[in-house]
Motif scaffolding. Structure first.
Motif, mmCIF file in Angstrom:
data_model
loop_
_atom_site.group_PDB
_atom_site.id
_atom_site.type_symbol
_atom_site.label_atom_id
_atom_site.label_comp_id
_atom_site.label_asym_id
_atom_site.label_seq_id
_atom_site.Cartn_x
_atom_site.Cartn_y
_atom_site.Cartn_z
ATOM 1 N N ALA A 644 0.846 -1.193 0.000
ATOM 2 C CA ALA A 644 0.000 0.000 0.000
ATOM 3 C C ALA A 644 0.877 1.237 0.000
ATOM 4 O O ALA A 644 2.000 1.232 0.532
ATOM 5 C CB ALA A 644 -0.933 0.007 1.201
ATOM 6 N N GLU A 645 0.370 2.304 -0.613
ATOM 7 C CA GLU A 645 1.025 3.610 -0.635
ATOM 8 C C GLU A 645 0.028 4.622 -0.075
ATOM 9 O O GLU A 645 -1.071 4.780 -0.611
ATOM 10 C CB GLU A 645 1.429 4.002 -2.053
ATOM 11 N N VAL A 646 0.388 5.310 1.011
ATOM 12 C CA VAL A 646 -0.523 6.222 1.695
ATOM 13 C C VAL A 646 0.112 7.605 1.725
ATOM 14 O O VAL A 646 1.205 7.795 2.269
ATOM 15 C CB VAL A 646 -0.825 5.732 3.121
ATOM 16 N N LEU A 647 -0.584 8.588 1.154
ATOM 17 C CA LEU A 647 -0.099 9.966 1.082
ATOM 18 C C LEU A 647 -0.933 10.840 2.000
ATOM 19 O O LEU A 647 -2.166 10.772 1.994
ATOM 20 C CB LEU A 647 -0.187 10.487 -0.355
ATOM 21 N N SER A 648 -0.267 11.685 2.794
ATOM 22 C CA SER A 648 -0.950 12.581 3.717
ATOM 23 C C SER A 648 -0.297 13.957 3.664
ATOM 24 O O SER A 648 0.901 14.081 3.365
ATOM 25 C CB SER A 648 -0.898 12.041 5.153
ATOM 26 N N ILE A 649 -1.082 15.002 3.948
ATOM 27 C CA ILE A 649 -0.564 16.367 3.950
ATOM 28 C C ILE A 649 -1.006 17.054 5.229
ATOM 29 O O ILE A 649 -2.010 16.694 5.845
ATOM 30 C CB ILE A 649 -1.041 17.175 2.717
ATOM 31 N N ASN A 650 -0.242 18.078 5.648
ATOM 32 C CA ASN A 650 -0.588 18.825 6.849
ATOM 33 C C ASN A 650 -0.084 20.250 6.752
ATOM 34 O O ASN A 650 0.796 20.570 5.943
ATOM 35 C CB ASN A 650 -0.033 18.137 8.103
ATOM 36 N N VAL A 661 -2.841 26.571 15.386
ATOM 37 C CA VAL A 661 -3.853 25.848 14.637
ATOM 38 C C VAL A 661 -3.152 24.946 13.627
ATOM 39 O O VAL A 661 -2.266 25.396 12.894
ATOM 40 C CB VAL A 661 -4.818 26.803 13.916
ATOM 41 N N THR A 662 -3.535 23.679 13.597
ATOM 42 C CA THR A 662 -2.975 22.727 12.630
ATOM 43 C C THR A 662 -4.118 22.000 11.942
ATOM 44 O O THR A 662 -5.220 21.869 12.486
ATOM 45 C CB THR A 662 -2.053 21.705 13.313
ATOM 46 N N ALA A 663 -3.849 21.530 10.735
ATOM 47 C CA ALA A 663 -4.858 20.808 9.962
ATOM 48 C C ALA A 663 -4.157 19.813 9.057
ATOM 49 O O ALA A 663 -2.962 19.949 8.755
ATOM 50 C CB ALA A 663 -5.705 21.773 9.131
ATOM 51 N N GLY A 664 -4.901 18.813 8.624
ATOM 52 C CA GLY A 664 -4.298 17.821 7.742
ATOM 53 C C GLY A 664 -5.333 16.948 7.071
ATOM 54 O O GLY A 664 -6.517 16.949 7.430
ATOM 55 N N ILE A 665 -4.854 16.232 6.084
ATOM 56 C CA ILE A 665 -5.650 15.206 5.416
ATOM 57 C C ILE A 665 -4.815 13.931 5.416
ATOM 58 O O ILE A 665 -3.775 13.856 4.762
ATOM 59 C CB ILE A 665 -6.010 15.593 3.972
#
Length: 708
Positions: A644-650, A661-665
């Motif tokens: 599996a390849e999992v990409l995340s951003i923040n 304040v922080t946020a992400g996907i």
């Protein structure tokens, strides 16, 4: 299942690019740069041999559940066995259960469920703590017995302030699947007195995997903690603490859910520093933990099956213990720790097959097990010349366990007489280690350290191996042999102005490894008989049942972890972590079960004093080395898994000195995948049955932190 077999080349490409980039930058020369604080943490750097620490109050990606296990999974070498949305079982280097000791402010926390519904980390709320420390391998003897894989220390700060003042940490989080978390941690501190209180609440609905398939996983949890300390001088501290919490959690891997996770704990400690030239310090601690856990099939789901009766099980556990520790300094270059620790652990249970007719709360509890442990230990650190350090330790533990079961449950419908009812078992076990750390370079600009350690650990079988399982020839596993691990750890650490790196490798042999095997056919009657003695293969099938047993085998594991952190511009930074573990069951000539696959994480981050942005790529290799039906107390292999390849951003914004304040996907591309060590899906009314408990699909989150 949507789990398609994927190309392994992205993993190899990621490793190749990252390693080439780091080597190229290092060769080009390293310029001066001040490290900036990470607003969103995605990994943990190893800064001391086999030791690492992290601040659990910082926002993280991927977003962890509000318990201890999911917080650990961002650390190289850790995996989490998923069962639902909360209360996963942590694993380090492929080792789970009592091979990985968990201490909360020095106290042992143990769950009550015989099927590991509530591992110790289910009762730990990371954001109310100040640090999480990990010691890998059998390379310390100061933190209790049986730590073959390592030790995790969940801790709060105990520093004495120079002046009086208030400190507040608070956070609010909102995310997909109706995720809602809130935390308040406040304290008043003065040089003489401090008072600290914290409260946390977390809840989430059932999440969906990458295919949009719902997973029975909702939960809600709360916890409150209060502590008071008196510090009459700079070297003396008295402290009292108490905490209480509860919750409920839905599980996708079994026929019942957790409708209660009640825990209360109390502790007291005393410490004195700078006593004299020889006796440097003394520390005394005592604690008490009580866990009251309920499993049922009606609180969080509709009862299934042909009879659809309401069933409930209510185990509880009382754990009390303490320690006395002395730190001696017989020479300038020698620190010597002497200690004694003890623990008393009592477990009982009650259950009902028909809650409407017989309420479990009206039933008497039946005690089934009592463990007693008393240990003495000695650990010393000697630095004969600057940059060369020897660390060694040894401990002796006396164990006693009493089997208090009159009957052994073969199933919810059948019990038999316990052949070891009232029996007591006693053993003395030994552990020790020796490690050498050699500084190849030491200075303000850069440092490099090479180390090697040899450890030996004898682990007494735990509750889940003795009282929740059988052996091949008996319904009681009271006599199962203890586990003996001999392990070599070697590694290299480098820290420079722009580049920091660590590489560690280990290899061990495990004699009498305690393996859990499911689906073993045993006679339904005469539980003391040898399996299938004098039984016709066809006629005997009617008298056979499928059992879950514990066996002693000889095994080996080996593996490595690596982390690289390089700041290649003043505002640009990259991280790479890699972990791999392999194993062999030498007794059965097969692979060792329940080992996670090769995994790499590659991150790129842009950081300014008030802003940050990052991309995290997690690449998981396929795992085809399996041994079906075998594993440990937390789970067993039931098939291979795909890559599996999992990409995340923040992103993060520091609005002021007090507000961030922080946020992400997480899982930006909505990948459908499951961890190899996850549990198998169960049939649950209203939900599609999953072969494995898949990880959450695309997850959005937003978090605000206010602190001063």
């Amino acid at each position: 299942m949507h789990n398609q077999r994927k190309n392994r080349w992205p993993l190899r490409s990621a490793l190749s690019l990252a390693v080439t980039a780091c080597c190229s930058y290092a060769a080009a020369g390293l310029a001066d740069s001040n490290d900036m604080e990470q607003m969103v943490v995605t990994g943990v750097k190893t800064e001391l041999p086999l030791n690492l620490a992290t601040d659990p109050k910082k926002p993280r990606q991927p977003l962890p559940a509000n318990d201890g296990a999911d917080y650990l999974k961002t650390i190289a070498g850790f995996s989490v066995i998923r069962k639902g949305g909360s209360d996963g079982d942590p694993m380090l280097r492929g080792m789970a259960g009592s091979r990985l000791n968990m201490l909360l402010d020095g106290a042992t926390v143990l769950g009550g469920c015989s099927s590991r519904m509530d591992p110790p980390t289910a009762y730990i709320f990371p954001e109310t703590l100040d640090s999480i420390k990990v010691i890998k391998g059998p390379q310390t003897v100061k933190y209790g017995p049986g730590n073959a894989a390592g030790v995790v220390l969940f801790e709060r700060d105990h520093e004495r302030p120079a002046e009086a003042g208030w400190h507040l940490y608070s956070s609010l989080l909102a995310g997909s699947a109706e995720r809602r978390d809130g935390t308040v941690d406040a304290r008043y501190s003065s040089p003489e007195f401090s008072l600290r209180g914290s409260a946390t609440s977390a809840s989430a609905d059932d999440y969906e995997d990458g295919d949009g398939v719902g997973v029975h996983s909702r939960y809600q949890r709360w916890n409150g903690q209060l502590s008071a300390a008196w510090t009459p001088d700079a070297d003396t501290r008295y402290e009292l603490n108490a905490s209480r919490g509860d919750g409920e959690a839905a599980y996708a891997d079994r026929g019942v859910d957790g409708s209660r996770f009640a825990r209360e704990s109390y502790g007291a400690s005393y410490s004195r520093q700078n006593i004299g030239e020889l006796l440097q310090s003394i520390e005394v601690q005592a604690y008490y933990n009580y866990v009251d856990h309920v499993m049922d099939n009606y609180s969080l789901r509709e009862p299934g099956g042909t009879m659809a009766m309401q069933m409930a099980m209510n185990p509880d556990r009382k754990t009390s213990g303490g320690k006395l520790e002395l730190l001696l300094t017989p020479a300038d270059a020698l620190n010597w720790t002497l200690g004694l620790d003890a623990r008393d652990d009592r477990h009982s249970n009650r259950s009902t097959m028909n809650q409407q007719m017989m309420d479990y709360r009206d039933m008497a509890r039946q005690a089934d097990a009592r463990f007693r442990q008393l240990g003495v230990y000695s650990e010393a650190s000697w630095e004969p010349v600057p940059g060369r350090r020897w660390i060694a330790g040894a401990r002796l533990d006396n164990w006693q366990v009493k089997d208090r079961r009159d009957q052994v449950m073969l199933s919810m419908m059948q019990s038999v007489a316990n052949p070891t009812a009232g029996d007591t078992r006693e053993e003395q076990l030994h552990s020790g280690f020796l490690r050498h750390e050699f500084a190849l370079r030491s200075g303000p600009a850069s440092s490099a350290t090479l180390y090697a350690g040899l450890g030996y650990n004898e682990r007494f079988p735990d509750y889940w191996e003795i009282f929740s399982k059988e052996t091949r020839d008996s319904v009681s596993a009271l006599g199962i042999a203890p586990e003996k691990t001999t392990q070599l750890d070697i590694g290299y650490l480098y820290s420079g102005e722009r580049l920091s790196a660590s590489v560690s490798a280990f290899a061990n042999t495990i004699d009498d490894y305690l393996m859990i095997e499911t689906g073993v056919m045993k006679p339904a009657a005469s539980p003391g008989m040898g399996a299938m003695d004098g039984m016709d293969s066809m006629d005997g099938m009617d008298d056979m049942r499928s059992a879950s047993i514990v066996r002693n085998i000889d095994a080996r594991t080996w593996g490595l972890e690596m982390d690289l952190n390089y700041r290649w511009r003043d505002n640009w930074r990259t991280e790479l972590t890699l972990s791999s573990v392999r194993g062999a069951n030498d007794t059965d000539d097969t692979t060792l079960a329940q080992l996670p696959p090769l995994e790499a994480r590659l991150g790129l981050y842009y950081e300014l004093p008030d802003w940050s942005a990052g991309v995290l790529w997690r690449s998981i290799a396929s795992q085809e080395r399996v041994d079906i039906g075998r594993g440990n107390i937390a789970g067993q292999d039931f098939g291979p898994t795909d890559s599996a390849e999992v990409l995340s951003i923040n992103g993060g914004w520091r609005a002021s000195e007090t507000l961030m304040v922080t946020a992400g996907i997480d899982n930006l591309l909505d990948e459908t995948y499951a961890e190899h060590v996850s549990r198998a899906g169960a049939t649950i009314p209203g939900f599609d049955q999953l072969a494995r408990i898949n990880e959450p699909g695309r997850t959005l989150w937003l978090k605000g932190v206010y602190s001063f």
